[in-house]
Scaffold this motif. Sequence first.
Motif, PDB file in Angstrom:
ATOM      1  N   GLN A 103      61.323 -25.069 -93.764  1.00 48.50           N
ATOM      2  CA  GLN A 103      61.746 -24.972 -92.364  1.00 48.50           C
ATOM      3  C   GLN A 103      62.180 -23.547 -92.019  1.00 48.50           C
ATOM      4  O   GLN A 103      61.880 -23.040 -90.937  1.00 48.50           O
ATOM      5  N   ASN A 108      58.969 -21.552 -91.636  1.00 48.57           N
ATOM      6  CA  ASN A 108      58.199 -21.872 -90.433  1.00 48.57           C
ATOM      7  C   ASN A 108      58.880 -21.411 -89.155  1.00 48.57           C
ATOM      8  O   ASN A 108      58.185 -21.035 -88.191  1.00 48.57           O
ATOM      9  N   HIS A 109      60.201 -21.422 -89.129  1.00 44.69           N
ATOM     10  CA  HIS A 109      60.906 -21.146 -87.874  1.00 44.69           C
ATOM     11  C   HIS A 109      61.540 -19.755 -87.814  1.00 44.69           C
ATOM     12  O   HIS A 109      61.920 -19.305 -86.721  1.00 44.69           O
ATOM     13  N   ILE A 110      61.672 -19.076 -88.940  1.00 39.52           N
ATOM     14  CA  ILE A 110      62.289 -17.745 -88.941  1.00 39.52           C
ATOM     15  C   ILE A 110      61.322 -16.689 -89.486  1.00 39.52           C
ATOM     16  O   ILE A 110      60.981 -15.725 -88.793  1.00 39.52           O
ATOM     17  N   THR A 111      60.870 -16.905 -90.712  1.00 41.44           N
ATOM     18  CA  THR A 111      60.068 -15.885 -91.389  1.00 41.44           C
ATOM     19  C   THR A 111      58.705 -15.702 -90.740  1.00 41.44           C
ATOM     20  O   THR A 111      58.318 -14.580 -90.385  1.00 41.44           O
ATOM     21  N   LEU A 112      57.944 -16.780 -90.597  1.00 41.28           N
ATOM     22  CA  LEU A 112      56.580 -16.683 -90.079  1.00 41.28           C
ATOM     23  C   LEU A 112      56.529 -16.134 -88.655  1.00 41.28           C
ATOM     24  O   LEU A 112      55.704 -15.248 -88.373  1.00 41.28           O
ATOM     25  N   PRO A 113      57.376 -16.611 -87.721  1.00 40.50           N
ATOM     26  CA  PRO A 113      57.338 -16.012 -86.376  1.00 40.50           C
ATOM     27  C   PRO A 113      57.652 -14.516 -86.385  1.00 40.50           C
ATOM     28  O   PRO A 113      57.048 -13.744 -85.626  1.00 40.50           O
ATOM     29  N   ALA A 114      58.593 -14.097 -87.244  1.00 44.17           N
ATOM     30  CA  ALA A 114      58.929 -12.672 -87.312  1.00 44.17           C
ATOM     31  C   ALA A 114      57.747 -11.863 -87.840  1.00 44.17           C
ATOM     32  O   ALA A 114      57.475 -10.751 -87.364  1.00 44.17           O
ATOM     33  N   LEU A 139      54.460 -12.727 -87.664  1.00 49.22           N
ATOM     34  CA  LEU A 139      53.367 -12.725 -86.694  1.00 49.22           C
ATOM     35  C   LEU A 139      53.673 -11.849 -85.478  1.00 49.22           C
ATOM     36  O   LEU A 139      52.765 -11.244 -84.906  1.00 49.22           O
ATOM     37  N   ALA A 140      54.938 -11.779 -85.096  1.00 52.48           N
ATOM     38  CA  ALA A 140      55.301 -10.963 -83.935  1.00 52.48           C
ATOM     39  C   ALA A 140      54.958  -9.501 -84.143  1.00 52.48           C
ATOM     40  O   ALA A 140      54.627  -8.785 -83.197  1.00 52.48           O
ATOM     41  N   ALA A 157      50.547  -9.575 -86.332  1.00 53.34           N
ATOM     42  CA  ALA A 157      49.363 -10.289 -85.837  1.00 53.34           C
ATOM     43  C   ALA A 157      48.207  -9.343 -85.501  1.00 53.34           C
ATOM     44  O   ALA A 157      47.062  -9.604 -85.892  1.00 53.34           O
ATOM     45  N   THR A 165      48.006 -12.259 -78.460  1.00 56.65           N
ATOM     46  CA  THR A 165      49.182 -11.871 -79.251  1.00 56.65           C
ATOM     47  C   THR A 165      50.003 -10.782 -78.593  1.00 56.65           C
ATOM     48  O   THR A 165      50.945 -10.263 -79.189  1.00 56.65           O
TER      49      THR A 165
END
Length: 430
Positions: free
Chosen positions: A331, A334-340, A342-343, A346, A424
């Motif tokens: 979790q 998925n909610h902290i590491t991955l969005p950071a 991809l931001a 990407a 993106t």
Amino acid sequence: MKENKQSPRTSALLSIIPGLGQFKNGQKVKGGIFLGLFILFVIEMVFFGGNALVGLVTLGTNPGVDNSMFLMVQGTLQLLVTIIALFFYGVQIRDAYQTAVRIQKGKEVEDGWKGIRDSLATNGFPYMLTFPAYALMIFVIILPVLVTLFMAFTNYNFNHVPPQSLISWIGIQNFHDMFFLSSYRATFLSVFGWTLIWTFAATTLQITLGVFTAVVANQSFIKGKRLFGIIFLLPWAVPAFVTIMSFSNIFNDSAGAINVQVIPFLNHLLPFLHLHGLPWMTNPLWTKVALIMIQGWLGFPYIYVLVTGILQSIDQNLYEAATIDGATAIQKFNHITLPAILAVAAPTFVTQYTFNFNNFTIIYLFNNGGPGDVGGGAGRSDILISWIYKLTTSNTPQYGLASAITLLISAIVIGVSLVVFKKTHAFNMD
């Protein structure tokens, strides 16, 4: 008073002959420069440019004497010069009109070399700095691209090789053959399908490995992070040419380390596996599997370095708060590491896909696009870019068809990149 109101329009109309509008506005030096450039362009068109444009249209009339490719390059260059001249033609008309408007409003208008120098030092300074880059871009990028574009609409092939024979314009015939001629259509669909699979699988593998190794190595309980960093960077440190040639030997069917050493060792360690040597270089499926694995190995260090830098910038308080709330490791990712990740990364991930779409080196060096062939000069592991290479270097070259495929590749890469970059928000400068 009525005549004064028409002054800007009159200056613009006089500028149909470059420089006259500036002369009317009292800018003799600027008018002389525009008029002089216009005269030089007219002289150039009379003695060279006109014939160059005619040659671009006809591509020669005397076989054995006229070289169609030279005529195409010269004509394309002249076309660029003409477009630039037309651009400056419009600029001087606009300049005459705007200067007349300033005079009409009672503003001071400078002339003479000092005024031009001061204007270049202020408003024109950015253009002076970028002019060499634009000039170089015309010859290094735009000219070759236009020649390739024009070549796609010609019958330039082994039957029409200048100067022994002339090439001619055939419209969209090459594109028609690519999609509707049975021999080339089957080859194109096969190569294009594998190109898409290769691009998606190889790039996704290297991105996944890069993100995974970076996330694991960044955990607080991991010891010897610097050692892991050095190990993970080794594939990046060794030249790709050397690595690919080494893997070509390692995956050799009869004498490669994979079949001779690794698989027997695994059978000895785990007897129930009953593994046998695989036809890495002689079976198209296993060749493709090997290519994807090798590219994953070659490409992940760059992603690892990129993602490591991103992870170090994430506020650790977010993870502490998530731990307090009872979030699991998945979790948190998925909610902290991955969005950071991809931001920031990407757009870079997109460039990795576009790079592998045209990754000629690994395809050619590993097994020369083999084994076997799918017709049209393409091997079973060839991608579009390596097929183009074979089309232009075989005993029966198809330069026109290769140019058409090149344009198709460019359209695909540019189109997909623009769509993904927009989605993106890569172009946002906020």
